[in-house]
Design a protein around this motif. Structure first.
Motif, PDB file in Angstrom:
ATOM      1  N   ASP A   1     -59.237 -85.465   7.143  1.00  0.00           N
ATOM      2  CA  ASP A   1     -59.378 -86.446   8.199  1.00  0.00           C
ATOM      3  C   ASP A   1     -58.833 -87.659   7.448  1.00  0.00           C
ATOM      4  O   ASP A   1     -59.183 -88.226   6.335  1.00  0.00           O
ATOM      5  CB  ASP A   1     -60.961 -86.568   8.356  1.00  0.00           C
ATOM      6  N   VAL A   2     -57.750 -88.511   8.167  1.00  0.00           N
ATOM      7  CA  VAL A   2     -57.210 -89.521   7.650  1.00  0.00           C
ATOM      8  C   VAL A   2     -57.494 -90.755   8.634  1.00  0.00           C
ATOM      9  O   VAL A   2     -56.662 -91.570   8.645  1.00  0.00           O
ATOM     10  CB  VAL A   2     -55.582 -89.239   7.487  1.00  0.00           C
ATOM     11  N   SER A   3     -58.326 -90.514   9.433  1.00  0.00           N
ATOM     12  CA  SER A   3     -58.950 -91.642  10.263  1.00  0.00           C
ATOM     13  C   SER A   3     -59.474 -92.852   9.437  1.00  0.00           C
ATOM     14  O   SER A   3     -59.571 -92.684   8.300  1.00  0.00           O
ATOM     15  CB  SER A   3     -60.124 -91.128  11.270  1.00  0.00           C
ATOM     16  N   GLY A   4     -59.649 -93.896  10.202  1.00  0.00           N
ATOM     17  CA  GLY A   4     -60.024 -95.248   9.694  1.00  0.00           C
ATOM     18  C   GLY A   4     -61.028 -95.054   9.152  1.00  0.00           C
ATOM     19  O   GLY A   4     -61.550 -95.741   8.189  1.00  0.00           O
ATOM     20  N   SER A   5     -62.176 -94.390   9.359  1.00  0.00           N
ATOM     21  CA  SER A   5     -63.527 -94.234   8.809  1.00  0.00           C
ATOM     22  C   SER A   5     -63.668 -93.775   7.508  1.00  0.00           C
ATOM     23  O   SER A   5     -64.523 -93.524   6.799  1.00  0.00           O
ATOM     24  CB  SER A   5     -64.540 -93.289   9.687  1.00  0.00           C
ATOM     25  N   MET A   6     -62.349 -93.098   6.964  1.00  0.00           N
ATOM     26  CA  MET A   6     -62.140 -92.353   5.762  1.00  0.00           C
ATOM     27  C   MET A   6     -61.495 -93.249   4.732  1.00  0.00           C
ATOM     28  O   MET A   6     -61.042 -92.975   3.558  1.00  0.00           O
ATOM     29  CB  MET A   6     -61.349 -90.830   5.893  1.00  0.00           C
ATOM     30  N   ARG A   7     -61.414 -94.675   5.145  1.00  0.00           N
ATOM     31  CA  ARG A   7     -60.558 -95.395   4.179  1.00  0.00           C
ATOM     32  C   ARG A   7     -60.989 -95.426   2.781  1.00  0.00           C
ATOM     33  O   ARG A   7     -60.409 -95.655   1.921  1.00  0.00           O
ATOM     34  CB  ARG A   7     -60.560 -96.693   4.901  1.00  0.00           C
ATOM     35  N   ASP A   8     -62.289 -95.574   2.982  1.00  0.00           N
ATOM     36  CA  ASP A   8     -63.034 -95.855   1.557  1.00  0.00           C
ATOM     37  C   ASP A   8     -63.201 -94.673   0.559  1.00  0.00           C
ATOM     38  O   ASP A   8     -63.360 -94.649  -0.668  1.00  0.00           O
ATOM     39  CB  ASP A   8     -64.407 -96.461   1.578  1.00  0.00           C
ATOM     40  N   SER A   9     -62.771 -93.377   1.428  1.00  0.00           N
ATOM     41  CA  SER A   9     -63.102 -92.152   0.659  1.00  0.00           C
ATOM     42  C   SER A   9     -61.556 -91.373   0.269  1.00  0.00           C
ATOM     43  O   SER A   9     -61.655 -90.413  -0.134  1.00  0.00           O
ATOM     44  CB  SER A   9     -63.938 -91.218   1.469  1.00  0.00           C
ATOM     45  N   MET A  10     -60.575 -92.156   0.732  1.00  0.00           N
ATOM     46  CA  MET A  10     -59.297 -91.304   0.858  1.00  0.00           C
ATOM     47  C   MET A  10     -58.706 -91.019  -0.831  1.00  0.00           C
ATOM     48  O   MET A  10     -58.445 -89.925  -0.949  1.00  0.00           O
ATOM     49  CB  MET A  10     -58.236 -92.291   1.623  1.00  0.00           C
ATOM     50  N   GLU A  11     -58.912 -92.107  -1.692  1.00  0.00           N
ATOM     51  CA  GLU A  11     -58.547 -91.551  -3.203  1.00  0.00           C
ATOM     52  C   GLU A  11     -59.236 -90.643  -3.684  1.00  0.00           C
ATOM     53  O   GLU A  11     -58.896 -89.995  -4.438  1.00  0.00           O
ATOM     54  CB  GLU A  11     -58.472 -92.942  -3.906  1.00  0.00           C
ATOM     55  N   LEU A  12     -60.694 -90.717  -3.518  1.00  0.00           N
ATOM     56  CA  LEU A  12     -61.452 -89.572  -3.999  1.00  0.00           C
ATOM     57  C   LEU A  12     -61.061 -88.179  -3.532  1.00  0.00           C
ATOM     58  O   LEU A  12     -61.006 -87.231  -4.209  1.00  0.00           O
ATOM     59  CB  LEU A  12     -62.968 -89.836  -3.612  1.00  0.00           C
ATOM     60  N   LEU A  13     -60.641 -88.362  -2.114  1.00  0.00           N
ATOM     61  CA  LEU A  13     -60.260 -86.831  -1.244  1.00  0.00           C
ATOM     62  C   LEU A  13     -58.966 -86.629  -2.101  1.00  0.00           C
ATOM     63  O   LEU A  13     -58.885 -85.320  -2.392  1.00  0.00           O
ATOM     64  CB  LEU A  13     -60.028 -87.329  -0.160  1.00  0.00           C
ATOM     65  N   LYS A  14     -57.919 -87.400  -2.135  1.00  0.00           N
ATOM     66  CA  LYS A  14     -56.699 -87.058  -2.895  1.00  0.00           C
ATOM     67  C   LYS A  14     -56.990 -86.290  -4.284  1.00  0.00           C
ATOM     68  O   LYS A  14     -56.507 -85.364  -4.673  1.00  0.00           O
ATOM     69  CB  LYS A  14     -55.919 -88.160  -3.158  1.00  0.00           C
ATOM     70  N   SER A  15     -57.765 -87.144  -5.098  1.00  0.00           N
ATOM     71  CA  SER A  15     -58.021 -86.622  -6.300  1.00  0.00           C
ATOM     72  C   SER A  15     -58.728 -85.388  -6.575  1.00  0.00           C
ATOM     73  O   SER A  15     -58.344 -84.503  -7.333  1.00  0.00           O
ATOM     74  CB  SER A  15     -59.030 -87.644  -7.367  1.00  0.00           C
ATOM     75  N   SER A  16     -59.615 -85.026  -5.703  1.00  0.00           N
ATOM     76  CA  SER A  16     -60.443 -83.882  -5.459  1.00  0.00           C
ATOM     77  C   SER A  16     -59.591 -82.582  -5.176  1.00  0.00           C
ATOM     78  O   SER A  16     -59.681 -81.596  -5.906  1.00  0.00           O
ATOM     79  CB  SER A  16     -61.315 -84.096  -4.397  1.00  0.00           C
ATOM     80  N   LEU A  17     -58.792 -82.855  -4.276  1.00  0.00           N
ATOM     81  CA  LEU A  17     -57.849 -81.714  -3.859  1.00  0.00           C
ATOM     82  C   LEU A  17     -56.755 -81.502  -4.740  1.00  0.00           C
ATOM     83  O   LEU A  17     -56.186 -80.275  -5.004  1.00  0.00           O
ATOM     84  CB  LEU A  17     -57.156 -81.928  -2.488  1.00  0.00           C
ATOM     85  N   LYS A  18     -56.404 -82.547  -5.614  1.00  0.00           N
ATOM     86  CA  LYS A  18     -55.337 -82.227  -6.820  1.00  0.00           C
ATOM     87  C   LYS A  18     -55.970 -81.406  -7.703  1.00  0.00           C
ATOM     88  O   LYS A  18     -55.442 -80.491  -8.478  1.00  0.00           O
ATOM     89  CB  LYS A  18     -54.934 -83.590  -7.159  1.00  0.00           C
ATOM     90  N   LEU A  19     -57.165 -81.664  -8.098  1.00  0.00           N
ATOM     91  CA  LEU A  19     -58.007 -80.883  -8.957  1.00  0.00           C
ATOM     92  C   LEU A  19     -57.940 -79.228  -8.715  1.00  0.00           C
ATOM     93  O   LEU A  19     -57.872 -78.183  -9.468  1.00  0.00           O
ATOM     94  CB  LEU A  19     -59.492 -81.168  -9.037  1.00  0.00           C
ATOM     95  N   LEU A  20     -58.248 -79.029  -7.278  1.00  0.00           N
ATOM     96  CA  LEU A  20     -58.263 -77.675  -6.785  1.00  0.00           C
ATOM     97  C   LEU A  20     -56.643 -77.042  -6.800  1.00  0.00           C
ATOM     98  O   LEU A  20     -56.407 -75.976  -7.184  1.00  0.00           O
ATOM     99  CB  LEU A  20     -58.480 -77.687  -5.316  1.00  0.00           C
ATOM    100  N   SER A  21     -55.759 -77.891  -6.420  1.00  0.00           N
ATOM    101  CA  SER A  21     -54.526 -77.250  -6.241  1.00  0.00           C
ATOM    102  C   SER A  21     -53.986 -76.979  -7.861  1.00  0.00           C
ATOM    103  O   SER A  21     -53.157 -76.140  -7.947  1.00  0.00           O
ATOM    104  CB  SER A  21     -53.638 -78.351  -5.756  1.00  0.00           C
TER     105      SER A  21
END
Length: 547
Positions: free
Chosen positions: A188-208
Motif C-alpha cells: 500500500d503506497v497511498s497517502g495514509s501510509m506516508r509515515d510508515s513507508m520507511e519502516l515498510l521498506k526496511s522491513s521487506l529488505k530484511l526479508l529479502s
C-alpha cells in the motif's frame, strides 16, 4: 427690574459659551469626535452582543483565535465479548480453531508506548499469549507435525480455580532447508501510509536478505490505481529488489481491491509446484476506493487460497488502522497476521521466525475439549472468541480452521472450577440429580481431541489425549515458568479489558508473577512485557508498590 437682570444673565452666559467654542483647538475637536465615535461603537457592540453570542459562527469571527485541529481516530476493531463461564454439566464440550496471529500484542504495545491505554476491542488474549515462545518440546513422531503439552495448576487470581494450559509446538526447519518460495510483496503506497513507508521498506529488505536464487520475488503496489514495480525476480538479486523498494513513495487514495487482483495474477504467473506461494500484504487496511465491499474482498481471498496461494498480512500505521480487516484477510487466506510497529518487530517476524511466517506444516487445526462433569464444575476458554466452532464442526473437514507454521507455538488456556469448590453459577433449583455413575473414567478430568490436515491433504488426522486428575500440580509455585508467564499475560489482557475475571489481581501482582517466570529470554521479549505492564500500571493510575 428682576426680569431685566435675568435676561442680562442669560445673554452673558451665551456670549461666554460662544467665546469658549471659538477658542477650542482642532486637536481637541478631533479627540472629542474620536471619543464620541468610540462611545457610539461600544454602545452598538453592547446592543449587538446578545445576537452575536447566539450565533456560533459570528462568535468565532469576533474572537479569531487559532484553533488546533482535533486528531480523529478512525481505527477499526471487531467487537469482542470475553468468553463466558459455562457449566460442564450443561455444556461439557468446547471447540475452537487455533490462532497463531500475534498482531494484537504489538499493536497494544504501540498504544502503550504512545502513552495511552489500548482500546478494549484491540485486545485479543490469545494473540497476546501466543506472541511468546514457551519452549515446548519438539515432536518426536515424524508422522505428527506438532507436539502437545498440557499442564494443570492453581489459578494465580482465584484460589477456587485452576488453569489448564495446552501447548502445541510444530517441527522447525532452518531457512536453508525451506522449499523454494514465490513471494509477492503487495504494498500500500497511498497517502495514509506516508509515515510508515520507511519502516515498510526496511522491513521487506530484511526479508529479502533471507532469500536465495531458488526463490522468486515480485512487487505490486496500489494507491488510486495498482501497478507492477518488480516482475518475478530471483531472490538473490538483492540489488534489484532493494532498488525497487527504494523508489516507492506514498500518495493518493487506496484501491486495495485492484492491488490484490494483480498480486494474485503475479503469484499465479510465477507459481512454484511444491513450493511456498504466498502474497505478503503490507498496509494499514484503509481501503477507500475500488473494492471496498469487504465481504467481496474476503470471498476473493478465500477463493484464491484454493489454488495454493496463501495470504499473510503485515499491519502498519495508526489513526486509520483497520485491524479487523487485516486479521480477517489473513484468516481467509490461510496465512498469519502481524503488526509491525518497530524494525525490531519486523526482524522477529521476517527474520527470526521466517520459517513460521512462510511455511505451513499443518492446516485446519482444531481443538476440542470434553470436560468430565463429575470432576469439573465450570470452565472458561481464555481468548479465541472469534475462533469458536460448533461441536459438529470438529469432524467436518469442510470447515476451515487455523494453520500452524514451521516452528510455531500455539497456547490455549482454560480457567476451570473443580467440583467441590465454590463456582460462579448457581445450581438449578429444579435440576434432576443423576444417579452415581462412577467408572474408570472418573479419574479423568477432561478428554482432549485435536484434528489437523497435512498441507497437501484434504482428509484430517485425529489425536486423542486423556487428561488425568493426577496431572494436577498442587501449588502454583511448583508449576513451570511457561505456565506462570502465560498466566501473567492472560491476567494482563483481562486487566486491560476491565478485570472482569481476574478479580483483585492487580498490575503489581501481574508484575510479580511475570518477573518470577521470565526464565530463558534470549531476545528480551519477556523483559519488554514487564515494562509494558509497568507502563499500563502508570497510565491506569494504580499505585506503584515499593519493595
Amino acid at each position: 427690574m428682576q426680569i431685566q437682570q435675568n435676561l442680562i444673565s442669560i445673554v452673558t452666559m451665551l456670549f461666554l459659551g460662544l467665546v469658549l467654542f471659538s477658542c477650542s483647538t482642532p486637536q481637541q475637536d478631533a479627540a472629542q469626535r474620536v471619543q464620541h465615535k468610540a462611545d457610539t461603537s461600544v454602545a452598538k457592540k453592547m446592543r449587538a452582543m446578545p445576537q452575536m453570542l447566539s450565533t456560533p459562527m459570528m462568535q468565532a469571527e469576533s474572537y479569531s483565535m487559532p484553533i488546533s485541529p482535533v486528531e480523529v481516530n478512525r481505527e477499526n476493531y471487531a467487537h469482542v465479548e470475553s468468553n463466558p463461564i459455562k457449566l460442564s454439566r450443561v455444556e461439557p464440550v468446547s471447540t475452537f480453531s487455533i490462532d497463531v496471529d500475534s498482531g494484537a500484542y504489538s499493536n497494544v504495545r504501540r498504544m502503550l508506548n504512545h502513552g495511552r491505554l489500548p482500546l478494549k476491542d484491540a485486545l485479543r488474549a490469545e494473540e497476546l499469549i501466543n506472541y511468546f515462545s514457551y519452549h515446548y518440546p519438539l515432536p518426536t513422531d515424524k508422522q505428527r507435525p506438532f507436539s502437545v503439552t498440557t499442564e494443570i495448576a492453581p489459578s494465580p487470581w482465584n484460589k477456587n480455580n485452576h488453569l489448564l494450559h495446552i501447548g502445541l509446538k510444530a517441527y522447525d526447519l532452518p531457512v536453508e532447508k525451506l522449499p523454494a518460495s514465490n513471494l509477492v510483496f503487495l504494498l500500500d503506497v497511498s497517502g495514509s501510509m506516508r509515515d510508515s513507508m520507511e519502516l515498510l521498506k526496511s522491513s521487506l529488505k530484511l526479508l529479502s536478505r533471507q532469500l536465495t536464487e531458488k526463490d522468486r520475488v515480485s512487487i505490486v503496489v496500489y494507491a488510486g490505481a495498482s501497478g507492477l514495480v518488480l516482475p518475478p525476480t530471483a531472490g538473490n538479486e538483492w540489488g534489484k529488489i532493494s532498488a525497487a523498494l527504494n523508489q516507492l513513495q506514498a500518495g493518493g487514495s487506496t484501491n486495495g481491491g485492484a492491488g490484490i487482483q494483480l498480486a494474485y495474477e503475479m503469484a499465479q504467473q510465477a507459481f512454484i509446484e511444491g513450493g511456498i506461494n504466498r502474497i505478503i500484504l503490507a498496509t494499514d487496511g484503509d481501503f477507500n476506493v475500488g473494492t471496498v465491499d469487504f465481504n467481496a474482498l474476503l470471498d476473493l481471498v478465500e477463493r484464491k487460497r484454493q489454488s495454493g496461494i496463501s495470504l499473510t498480512t503485515l499491519g502498519l500505521g495508526q489513526g486509520n488502522y483497520n485491524d479487523a480487516l487485516m486479521e480477517q484477510l489473513a484468516d481467509r487466506g490461510n496465512g498469519n497476521y502481524a503488526y509491525i510497529d518497530t524494525l525490531n518487530e519486523a526482524r522477529k517476524v521476517l527474520v527470526d521466525e521466517v520459517s513460521s511466517t512462510l511455511m505451513t506444516v499443518a492446516k485446519d487445526v482444531k481443538i476440542q475439549l470434553e470436560f468430565n462433569p463429575e470432576v469439573v464444575k465450570e470452565y472458561r476458554l481464555i481468548g479465541y472468541e472469534n475462533r469458536l466452532l460448533k461441536r459438529e464442526d470438529f469432524n467436518n473437514d469442510k470447515v476451515d480452521a487455523g494453520e500452524i507454521g514451521a516452528g510455531h507455538t500455539v497456547t490455549a488456556l482454560y480457567e476451570i472450577t473443580l467440583v467441590g469448590n465454590s463456582g460462579s453459577i448457581d445450581p438449578l433449583r429444579y435440576a434432576t440429580k443423576k444417579a452415581d455413575n462412577r467408572t474408570k473414567k472418573q479419574s479423568e478430568l477432561a478428554f482432549l481431541r485435536l484434528r489437523y490436515k497435512l498441507p497437501e491433504d484434504e482428509k484430517s488426522h485425529l489425536l486423542k489425549i486423556p487428561l488425568q486428575i493426577t496431572d494436577i500440580i498442587p501449588t502454583l509455585e511448583k508449576s513451570s515458568d511457561r505456565f506462570r508467564f502465560s498466566s501473567a499475560v492472560a491476567a494482563f489482557s483481562d486487566q486491560l479489558r476491565g478485570g472482569k475475571y481476574s478479580a483483585e489481581f492487580s498490575y503489581a501482582d501481574i508484575l510479580k508473577l511475570a518477573q518470577g517466570a521470565r526464565g530463558e529470554d534470549l531476545f528480551g521479549y519477556r523483559a519488554e512485557f514487564v515494562g509494558l505492564v509497568r507502563m499500563a500500571q502508570a497510565l491506569d493510575s494504580e499505585p506503584v508498590r515499593r519493595p
